[in-house]
Design a protein around this motif. Sequence first.
Motif, mmCIF file in Angstrom:
data_model
loop_
_atom_site.group_PDB
_atom_site.id
_atom_site.type_symbol
_atom_site.label_atom_id
_atom_site.label_comp_id
_atom_site.label_asym_id
_atom_site.label_seq_id
_atom_site.Cartn_x
_atom_site.Cartn_y
_atom_site.Cartn_z
ATOM 1 N N ASN A 145 -37.812 29.999 -37.638
ATOM 2 C CA ASN A 145 -38.952 30.290 -36.764
ATOM 3 C C ASN A 145 -38.765 29.708 -35.368
ATOM 4 N N GLN A 175 -36.849 32.190 -33.373
ATOM 5 C CA GLN A 175 -37.535 33.455 -33.130
ATOM 6 C C GLN A 175 -39.048 33.243 -33.151
ATOM 7 N N ASP A 210 -41.553 34.406 -31.432
ATOM 8 C CA ASP A 210 -42.410 35.591 -31.344
ATOM 9 C C ASP A 210 -42.450 36.333 -32.674
ATOM 10 N N VAL A 211 -41.293 36.428 -33.334
ATOM 11 C CA VAL A 211 -41.246 37.057 -34.654
ATOM 12 C C VAL A 211 -42.089 36.253 -35.633
#
Length: 111
Positions: A18, A21, A23-24
Amino acid sequence: MNWSEFLKDTTREVAAFNKTQPDVAAGFQALARAATANGALDPKTKELIALAIGVAARCDACIGYHVKACIRHGATREEVAETIGMRVYMGGGPSLMYGAKALAAFDELSG
């Protein structure tokens, strides 16, 4: 399998991902909140459905996390077992094998 240790390790690994990434991760967390919110189906029913899907997908981490969520929402061992029974009915032998894992996870994580 030691479900508690497995989930600690998986949580650590997901947290590390996390960070790469964000935003993911934020999008997935928003999706999870929206999908599990109380609506026409209560959160416990939604988690039982998610558990059945985790068994069908043969996803150990999904089984562990959704078993914990089922417990948090007050699901009984009998409700978990019946959910697994429906998944076995719909998915045959592989669902029986992963369903047995899910019930073992419930036993360990609820005790």
